[in-house]
Design a protein around this motif. Structure first.
Motif: not given
Length: 171
Positions: A34-35, A30
């Motif tokens: 976006e993680a 990621y």
């Protein structure tokens, strides 16, 4: 147990490495932005970030996770820089902290980073061109500054892969 690889890339070299490592370790990958959609606070991760001025970029945003390994990707690799990075990130208590070589293409940079590298490239290029007994590292760095080059190589991930495979929980 390590849940994912999280990275921050500026010109694409760190992302390349993150995708390679993801395939090798069968872990999801990621971008740091976006993680949080897929990971929870304190999930164990491998963090990969690019180096600027001796600092691993994006590490502060990743500190909500349990960072078990830090892979710093820079224009060059040298043991001195790796030791300096290890000292700077001690507070993260990571099991592994390494520096690997990525590359440099001026046209992949934007804004202030591009301006900074144009300035630094002029100075460093002048110094390296004048140097009489250039090392292989000097020659490669000069090539990167003048033409751009990538030194992304799966073999540079060997220490991470070995470390990961030696963790009992990942077998």
């Amino acid at each position: 147990m390590i849940k994912a690889i999280v990275y921050k890339s500026n010109s694409g070299f760190t992302k390349e490495y993150a995708l390679m490592l993801s395939k090798k370790l069968a872990l999801p990958v990621y971008d740091i932005k976006e993680a949080n959609k897929s990971l929870s606070k304190n999930d164990e991760i491998i963090y990969m970030g690019w180096i600027m001025a001796g600092k691993v970029q994006g590490l502060n945003k990743a500190k909500k996770y349990a960072i078990k390994a830090i892979v710093a990707v820079g224009m060059t690799y040298d043991e001195k820089q790796e030791k300096e990075i290890q000292e700077k990130v001690k507070a993260y208590h990571s099991e592994l902290v390494i520096n690997i070589r990525g590359g440099f293409y001026l046209d992949r940079l934007h804004g202030i980073y591009k301006f900074m590298m144009i300035s630094m490239g002029k100075v460093l290029g002048k110094v390296l061109r004048k140097k009489e007994n250039k090392t292989e590292e000097d020659k490669q760095t000069l090539l990167m500054i003048e033409q751009g080059a990538s030194y992304v190589d799966e073999a540079n991930l060997d220490r991470v892969i070995t470390w990961y495979n030696n963790r009992g929980e990942n077998k």
